[in-house]
Motif scaffolding. Structure first.
Motif, PDB file in Angstrom:
ATOM      1  N   MET A  16       1.313  -1.032   0.108  1.00 30.39           N
ATOM      2  CA  MET A  16       0.096  -0.123  -0.082  1.00 30.39           C
ATOM      3  C   MET A  16       1.019   0.559   0.493  1.00 30.39           C
ATOM      4  O   MET A  16       2.149   1.338   0.561  1.00 30.39           O
ATOM      5  N   ARG A  17       0.739   2.583  -1.063  1.00 31.72           N
ATOM      6  CA  ARG A  17       1.447   3.485  -0.572  1.00 31.72           C
ATOM      7  C   ARG A  17       0.330   4.324  -0.259  1.00 31.72           C
ATOM      8  O   ARG A  17      -0.663   4.596  -0.839  1.00 31.72           O
ATOM      9  N   VAL A  18       1.142   5.096   0.754  1.00 33.91           N
ATOM     10  CA  VAL A  18       0.485   5.865   1.581  1.00 33.91           C
ATOM     11  C   VAL A  18       0.735   6.859   1.655  1.00 33.91           C
ATOM     12  O   VAL A  18       2.039   7.635   2.147  1.00 33.91           O
ATOM     13  N   ALA A  19       0.582   8.183   1.570  1.00 37.27           N
ATOM     14  CA  ALA A  19       0.225   9.742   0.730  1.00 37.27           C
ATOM     15  C   ALA A  19       0.092  10.326   2.931  1.00 37.27           C
ATOM     16  O   ALA A  19      -1.067  10.183   2.784  1.00 37.27           O
ATOM     17  N   ALA A  20       1.076  10.937   3.011  1.00 36.46           N
ATOM     18  CA  ALA A  20       0.245  12.369   3.949  1.00 36.46           C
ATOM     19  C   ALA A  20       0.790  13.435   3.921  1.00 36.46           C
ATOM     20  O   ALA A  20       1.501  13.548   2.927  1.00 36.46           O
ATOM     21  N   ILE A  21      -0.118  14.335   4.035  1.00 35.45           N
ATOM     22  CA  ILE A  21      -0.379  15.463   3.161  1.00 35.45           C
ATOM     23  C   ILE A  21      -0.383  16.989   4.435  1.00 35.45           C
ATOM     24  O   ILE A  21      -2.246  17.250   4.506  1.00 35.45           O
ATOM     25  N   ASP A  22       0.294  17.522   4.238  1.00 38.85           N
ATOM     26  CA  ASP A  22      -0.071  18.679   5.867  1.00 38.85           C
ATOM     27  C   ASP A  22      -1.019  19.638   4.659  1.00 38.85           C
ATOM     28  O   ASP A  22      -0.349  20.491   4.291  1.00 38.85           O
ATOM     29  N   GLU A  23      -2.304  20.146   5.505  1.00 35.59           N
ATOM     30  CA  GLU A  23      -3.342  20.712   4.780  1.00 35.59           C
ATOM     31  C   GLU A  23      -2.487  22.480   5.179  1.00 35.59           C
ATOM     32  O   GLU A  23      -2.777  23.234   3.830  1.00 35.59           O
ATOM     33  N   VAL A  24      -1.839  22.938   5.944  1.00 34.10           N
ATOM     34  CA  VAL A  24      -1.432  24.205   5.759  1.00 34.10           C
ATOM     35  C   VAL A  24      -0.310  24.474   4.319  1.00 34.10           C
ATOM     36  O   VAL A  24      -0.326  25.038   4.035  1.00 34.10           O
ATOM     37  N   THR A  25       0.617  23.880   5.053  1.00 33.98           N
ATOM     38  CA  THR A  25       1.683  23.942   3.745  1.00 33.98           C
ATOM     39  C   THR A  25       1.996  22.778   2.739  1.00 33.98           C
ATOM     40  O   THR A  25       2.097  23.336   1.700  1.00 33.98           O
ATOM     41  N   PHE A  30       5.683  10.517   1.761  1.00 35.68           N
ATOM     42  CA  PHE A  30       5.108   9.011   1.004  1.00 35.68           C
ATOM     43  C   PHE A  30       5.533   7.614   1.434  1.00 35.68           C
ATOM     44  O   PHE A  30       6.690   7.725   1.512  1.00 35.68           O
ATOM     45  N   VAL A  31       4.622   6.482   2.760  1.00 45.38           N
ATOM     46  CA  VAL A  31       5.415   5.211   2.798  1.00 45.38           C
ATOM     47  C   VAL A  31       5.109   3.968   1.817  1.00 45.38           C
ATOM     48  O   VAL A  31       3.717   3.859   1.295  1.00 45.38           O
ATOM     49  N   ILE A  32       5.753   2.964   1.767  1.00 48.27           N
ATOM     50  CA  ILE A  32       5.332   1.476   1.247  1.00 48.27           C
ATOM     51  C   ILE A  32       5.233   0.886   2.302  1.00 48.27           C
ATOM     52  O   ILE A  32       5.767   0.766   3.476  1.00 48.27           O
ATOM     53  N   ALA A  46       3.292   7.089   8.197  1.00 48.55           N
ATOM     54  CA  ALA A  46       3.105   8.023   7.688  1.00 48.55           C
ATOM     55  C   ALA A  46       3.437   9.243   8.150  1.00 48.55           C
ATOM     56  O   ALA A  46       3.881  10.106   7.603  1.00 48.55           O
ATOM     57  N   LEU A  47       2.354   9.280   8.804  1.00 49.14           N
ATOM     58  CA  LEU A  47       2.621  10.842   9.815  1.00 49.14           C
ATOM     59  C   LEU A  47       3.794  11.154  10.697  1.00 49.14           C
ATOM     60  O   LEU A  47       4.228  12.246  11.004  1.00 49.14           O
ATOM     61  N   ALA A  48       4.350  10.190  11.066  1.00 49.33           N
ATOM     62  CA  ALA A  48       6.122  10.181  11.563  1.00 49.33           C
ATOM     63  C   ALA A  48       6.194  10.589  10.917  1.00 49.33           C
ATOM     64  O   ALA A  48       7.878  11.577  10.759  1.00 49.33           O
ATOM     65  N   LYS A  49       6.417   9.960   9.535  1.00 51.84           N
ATOM     66  CA  LYS A  49       7.648  10.790   8.510  1.00 51.84           C
ATOM     67  C   LYS A  49       7.249  12.293   8.161  1.00 51.84           C
ATOM     68  O   LYS A  49       8.111  12.623   8.189  1.00 51.84           O
ATOM     69  N   LEU A  54       8.878  18.185   8.930  1.00 55.17           N
ATOM     70  CA  LEU A  54       8.801  19.084   9.338  1.00 55.17           C
ATOM     71  C   LEU A  54       9.330  19.902   9.815  1.00 55.17           C
ATOM     72  O   LEU A  54       8.873  20.651  10.471  1.00 55.17           O
ATOM     73  N   GLY A  55      10.324  18.951  10.711  1.00 55.85           N
ATOM     74  CA  GLY A  55      11.073  19.387  11.991  1.00 55.85           C
ATOM     75  C   GLY A  55      10.366  19.548  12.578  1.00 55.85           C
ATOM     76  O   GLY A  55      10.826  19.815  14.058  1.00 55.85           O
ATOM     77  N   GLU A  56       9.349  18.471  13.415  1.00 48.97           N
ATOM     78  CA  GLU A  56       8.730  18.492  14.191  1.00 48.97           C
ATOM     79  C   GLU A  56       8.924  17.434  15.459  1.00 48.97           C
ATOM     80  O   GLU A  56       9.866  17.007  15.277  1.00 48.97           O
ATOM     81  N   PRO A  57       9.388  17.959  16.031  1.00 51.11           N
ATOM     82  CA  PRO A  57       9.819  17.253  17.303  1.00 51.11           C
ATOM     83  C   PRO A  57       9.502  15.341  18.094  1.00 51.11           C
ATOM     84  O   PRO A  57       8.155  15.479  17.581  1.00 51.11           O
ATOM     85  N   GLU A  58       9.895  14.591  17.652  1.00 47.98           N
ATOM     86  CA  GLU A  58       9.688  13.735  18.185  1.00 47.98           C
ATOM     87  C   GLU A  58       9.003  13.552  19.772  1.00 47.98           C
ATOM     88  O   GLU A  58       9.570  13.864  20.488  1.00 47.98           O
ATOM     89  N   GLU A  59       7.605  12.074  19.833  1.00 50.13           N
ATOM     90  CA  GLU A  59       7.430  11.582  20.617  1.00 50.13           C
ATOM     91  C   GLU A  59       7.983  11.539  21.355  1.00 50.13           C
ATOM     92  O   GLU A  59       8.866  10.629  20.809  1.00 50.13           O
TER      93      GLU A  59
END
Length: 70
Positions: A16-25, A30-32, A46-49, A54-59
Motif C-alpha cells: 500500500m502506498r500511503v501519502a500524508a499531506i499537511d493541509e497548511v503547507t 509517502f511510505v510503502i 506516514a504521519l511520523a515521516k 516538517l522538523g517537529e520534535p519526536e514524541e
C-alpha cells in the motif's frame, strides 16, 4: 502541525502506498507498507515521516515491551 493531515491510500499489488499531506503547507510524504498492516498502523508511519520532514520534535514515548501492544 497547526492544521490537519490528509491521507491517501493506493494499493499496488501486495503493498500500500500511503501519502500524508499537511493541509497548511501542502508538504507531502509517502511510505510503502504491507497491505496486511492496519489502517491505523499505516497512518502512524506516514504521519511520523511527515512530522520529521516538517522538523517537529519526536514524541518521547517509551516503546512497548515485547509481546505487549501499545
Amino acid at each position: 502541525m497547526s492544521g490537519g493531515v490528509l491521507f491517501e491510500f493506493v494499493q499496488m499489488g501486495q503493498v500500500m502506498r500511503v501519502a500524508a499531506i499537511d493541509e497548511v503547507t501542502g508538504t507531502e510524504v509517502f511510505v510503502i507498507t504491507p497491505v496486511s498492516a492496519t489502517r491505523l498502523q499505516m497512518e502512524r508511519v506516514a504521519l511520523a515521516k511527515l512530522k520529521r520532514k516538517l522538523g517537529e520534535p519526536e514524541e518521547t514515548r517509551e516503546p512497548p515491551k515485547p509481546g505487549r501492544y501499545a
